[in-house]
Design a protein around this motif. Structure first.
Motif, PDB file in Angstrom:
ATOM      1  N   ILE A  22      11.090   8.507   2.314  1.00  0.00           N
ATOM      2  CA  ILE A  22      12.160   8.722   1.336  1.00  0.00           C
ATOM      3  C   ILE A  22      13.017   7.470   1.194  1.00  0.00           C
ATOM      4  O   ILE A  22      13.382   7.058   0.081  1.00  0.00           O
ATOM      5  N   VAL A  23      13.348   6.845   2.334  1.00  0.00           N
ATOM      6  CA  VAL A  23      14.120   5.592   2.289  1.00  0.00           C
ATOM      7  C   VAL A  23      13.343   4.516   1.538  1.00  0.00           C
ATOM      8  O   VAL A  23      13.896   3.782   0.699  1.00  0.00           O
ATOM      9  N   GLN A  24      12.051   4.437   1.829  1.00  0.00           N
ATOM     10  CA  GLN A  24      11.202   3.438   1.164  1.00  0.00           C
ATOM     11  C   GLN A  24      11.174   3.666  -0.343  1.00  0.00           C
ATOM     12  O   GLN A  24      11.333   2.723  -1.128  1.00  0.00           O
ATOM     13  N   LYS A  25      10.972   4.907  -0.757  1.00  0.00           N
ATOM     14  CA  LYS A  25      10.897   5.216  -2.185  1.00  0.00           C
ATOM     15  C   LYS A  25      12.231   4.965  -2.870  1.00  0.00           C
ATOM     16  O   LYS A  25      12.286   4.465  -4.014  1.00  0.00           O
ATOM     17  N   THR A  26      13.336   5.298  -2.193  1.00  0.00           N
ATOM     18  CA  THR A  26      14.661   5.072  -2.772  1.00  0.00           C
ATOM     19  C   THR A  26      14.926   3.591  -2.985  1.00  0.00           C
ATOM     20  O   THR A  26      15.457   3.176  -4.029  1.00  0.00           O
ATOM     21  N   GLU A  28      12.616   1.300  -3.347  1.00  0.00           N
ATOM     22  CA  GLU A  28      11.721   0.837  -4.406  1.00  0.00           C
ATOM     23  C   GLU A  28      12.305   1.126  -5.786  1.00  0.00           C
ATOM     24  O   GLU A  28      12.231   0.297  -6.699  1.00  0.00           O
ATOM     25  N   SER A  29      12.917   2.288  -5.932  1.00  0.00           N
ATOM     26  CA  SER A  29      13.495   2.669  -7.220  1.00  0.00           C
ATOM     27  C   SER A  29      14.674   1.786  -7.595  1.00  0.00           C
ATOM     28  O   SER A  29      14.918   1.523  -8.775  1.00  0.00           O
ATOM     29  N   SER A  30      15.414   1.320  -6.582  1.00  0.00           N
ATOM     30  CA  SER A  30      16.574   0.473  -6.849  1.00  0.00           C
ATOM     31  C   SER A  30      16.230  -1.010  -6.861  1.00  0.00           C
ATOM     32  O   SER A  30      17.093  -1.859  -7.086  1.00  0.00           O
ATOM     33  N   GLY A  31      14.954  -1.342  -6.595  1.00  0.00           N
ATOM     34  CA  GLY A  31      14.518  -2.736  -6.596  1.00  0.00           C
ATOM     35  C   GLY A  31      14.922  -3.514  -5.365  1.00  0.00           C
ATOM     36  O   GLY A  31      14.863  -4.754  -5.361  1.00  0.00           O
ATOM     37  N   MET A  32      15.300  -2.809  -4.289  1.00  0.00           N
ATOM     38  CA  MET A  32      15.776  -3.472  -3.074  1.00  0.00           C
ATOM     39  C   MET A  32      14.718  -3.499  -1.979  1.00  0.00           C
ATOM     40  O   MET A  32      14.961  -4.043  -0.893  1.00  0.00           O
ATOM     41  N   TYR A  33      13.520  -2.958  -2.249  1.00  0.00           N
ATOM     42  CA  TYR A  33      12.517  -2.852  -1.196  1.00  0.00           C
ATOM     43  C   TYR A  33      11.594  -4.062  -1.210  1.00  0.00           C
ATOM     44  O   TYR A  33      11.124  -4.502  -2.257  1.00  0.00           O
ATOM     45  N   THR A  34      11.348  -4.615  -0.033  1.00  0.00           N
ATOM     46  CA  THR A  34      10.415  -5.731   0.136  1.00  0.00           C
ATOM     47  C   THR A  34       9.239  -5.252   0.967  1.00  0.00           C
ATOM     48  O   THR A  34       9.426  -4.742   2.083  1.00  0.00           O
ATOM     49  N   LYS A  35       8.047  -5.380   0.421  1.00  0.00           N
ATOM     50  CA  LYS A  35       6.863  -4.904   1.126  1.00  0.00           C
ATOM     51  C   LYS A  35       6.646  -5.680   2.412  1.00  0.00           C
ATOM     52  O   LYS A  35       6.803  -6.886   2.467  1.00  0.00           O
ATOM     53  N   ILE A  69       6.935  13.967  -2.664  1.00  0.00           N
ATOM     54  CA  ILE A  69       7.942  13.032  -2.175  1.00  0.00           C
ATOM     55  C   ILE A  69       8.043  11.820  -3.093  1.00  0.00           C
ATOM     56  O   ILE A  69       9.135  11.372  -3.464  1.00  0.00           O
ATOM     57  N   MET A  70       6.899  11.292  -3.491  1.00  0.00           N
ATOM     58  CA  MET A  70       6.894  10.080  -4.297  1.00  0.00           C
ATOM     59  C   MET A  70       7.469  10.320  -5.704  1.00  0.00           C
ATOM     60  O   MET A  70       8.090   9.426  -6.290  1.00  0.00           O
ATOM     61  N   SER A  71       7.267  11.520  -6.237  1.00  0.00           N
ATOM     62  CA  SER A  71       7.742  11.795  -7.597  1.00  0.00           C
ATOM     63  C   SER A  71       9.236  12.091  -7.635  1.00  0.00           C
ATOM     64  O   SER A  71       9.909  11.793  -8.617  1.00  0.00           O
ATOM     65  N   ASN A  72       9.768  12.668  -6.587  1.00  0.00           N
ATOM     66  CA  ASN A  72      11.190  13.007  -6.578  1.00  0.00           C
ATOM     67  C   ASN A  72      11.699  13.067  -5.140  1.00  0.00           C
ATOM     68  O   ASN A  72      11.751  14.138  -4.532  1.00  0.00           O
TER      69      ASN A  72
END
Length: 342
Positions: A22-26, A28-35, A69-72
Motif C-alpha cells: 500500500i505504501v509502495q502504491k501510494t 507511485e501514485s504521487s510520483g515519489m517512489y523510486t524503484k 490493492i493495486m487498483s485502490n
C-alpha cells in the motif's frame, strides 16, 4: 503442512507485506517512489503468500487480492479474502478440501429462479439435510422446494388458491414426506413430489385461532406418522399427529381449483395448552433434549422448555421470564446451552 505453521505469525507477516504494498502504491501514485530491490510485484507477492500459507491459497484469489490493492489502495481488502472468503465462487468449482483450508467456507450458488412475485416476501426457510432439500414459503402462498442435484437447483412451486390468508411458517414431515405449512386459519400438507401443474395434498381446516408458527417433532418410533407443533396468536401451543390413515379416512372431495383434499379439523384429536399470554413467536423441538421450546413477547411466560407431554396435561412447565419477552431461541449441543434473543 498447515498444522505446523504458526498461523498468527504468518498472518502478521502477510499484513506487513500488504502494508508495504500500500505504501509502495501510494508513493507511485504521487510520483515519489523510486524503484529498488525491495519492490513488490505480483510474482513476489504470490511467492510470499504461498510461502506463508501453503496450498490454502488459490491462484485466482491471490490474483484478485493483488489486483484489488493495486487498483485502490485506500480500500484495502480484508485478509480472509486471500483464502477466497467473501468472494463469489464460480459455478462448477469443486468444494475446498478440509486438509488445505485455513478457513472453511461452504460453496455458494445464487438461485436466480424467481419463486415469489412482486410485493411478496419469503416468510420461512427450512433445510432438509438428509434429502438435500431447501424449502421456502412466501407470505402470499408460494411453497417452493429446491432439490440440489448435480450442483443445480430445481424448484416446484405451488400457489394456494383456496385460502387468501397469509402463510406464516413451514416445515418438512420426514416420515410422510410432505411439506407442512400454516396459514392464519389452516394447516397445509403438500405432496411436493406431485406434478407441478397438478399439485396434490391436504388442507386441515378450520382452525379457531390465528396460526403463527409450526415445527416438526422428530421421532423415529413410527415411520407411518409425523407430529407437529403449532403456535397461535392467543399463546396456545398445539400438538397435532398426522398418519397415513388420516389421508384415507378423513378426506372430503377435492376443491375445484386444485387437487387438495379438505380434512375437517374437528376429526383430529389436537391437544393444546396456553403457555403464554401473548403471541407465540416460535416453536421448536430439540431431539437431543427430547424437549420442545416455545417463546413469546410475553414478559412473564417468555420461554418454555419442556416435554411435549406437558401439552396433554396440566403439570407445571419449565419456563422463565425476560423483560419484553423472547423473539428467537436456539440450542447448541456442543456447548449444551440454550440461547435466546429478545
Amino acid at each position: 503442512a498447515l498444522e505446523l505453521i504458526d498461523f498468527k505469525n504468518a498472518l502478521e507477516q502477510f499484513q506487513n507485506l500488504v502494508e508495504k504494498m500500500i505504501v509502495q502504491k501510494t508513493k507511485e501514485s504521487s510520483g515519489m517512489y523510486t524503484k529498488d530491490g525491495d519492490e513488490i510485484d505480483y510474482d513476489k507477492f504470490c511467492t510470499s503468500a504461498r510461502t506463508l500459507f501453503g496450498p490454502a491459497v488459490k491462484d485466482q484469489n491471490v490474483q484478485a487480492f493483488f489486483r484489488k490493492i493495486m487498483s485502490n489502495p485506500d480500500e484495502r481488502p480484508e485478509w480472509p479474502e486471500i483464502f477466497g472468503c467473501f468472494t463469489e465462487e464460480r459455478i462448477g468449482m469443486s468444494p475446498p478440501s478440509k486438509e488445505n483450508m485455513v478457513l472453511l467456507v461452504s460453496e455458494k450458488q445464487q438461485i436466480t429462479h424467481s419463486v415469489v412475485k412482486r410485493k411478496d416476501v419469503i416468510k420461512d426457510i427450512v433445510k432438509v439435510p438428509l434429502l438435500h432439500l431447501t424449502i421456502t414459503a412466501s407470505q402470499r402462498g408460494v411453497l417452493t422446494v429446491f432439490n440440489k442435484q448435480r450442483k443445480s437447483f430445481f424448484s416446484y412451486s405451488f400457489y394456494f388458491h383456496q385460502d387468501t390468508a397469509w402463510i406464516t411458517g413451514c416445515d418438512f414431515l420426514p416420515n410422510l414426506k410432505y411439506v407442512v405449512a400454516v396459514t392464519e386459519s389452516t394447516v397445509i400438507l403438500w405432496d411436493y413430489k406431485s406434478n407441478e401443474s397438478k399439485s396434490d395434498g391436504f388442507v386441515i381446516k378450520p382452525m379457531k385461532n390465528c396460526l403463527l408458527c409450526v415445527c416438526t417433532v422428530t421421532m423415529a418410533d413410527n415411520l407411518a406418522k409425523d407430529t407437529i407443533l403449532i403456535g397461535d396468536d392467543k399463546g396456545y401451543v398445539y400438538l397435532l399427529t398426522i398418519t397415513n390413515d388420516d389421508f384415507i379416512m378423513k378426506q372430503s372431495k377435492a376443491e375445484k381449483e386444485s387437487q387438495f383434499k379438505v380434512l375437517d379439523s374437528e376429526s383430529f384429536d389436537i391437544p393444546k395448552r396456553k403457555l403464554h399470554d401473548d403471541w407465540v413467536g416460535k416453536v421448536k423441538y430439540f431431539s437431543a433434549l427430547k424437549r420442545f421450546g416455545s417463546c413469546s413477547t410475553d414478559s412473564i411466560n417468555s420461554f418454555v422448555l419442556d416435554d411435549i407431554k406437558r401439552l396433554e396435561d396440566q403439570l407445571p412447565v419449565k419456563e422463565f421470564s425476560v423483560p419484553k419477552g423472547v423473539n428467537a431461541f436456539t440450542y447448541c449441543g456442543k456447548a449444551k446451552v440454550i440461547v435466546t434473543g429478545g
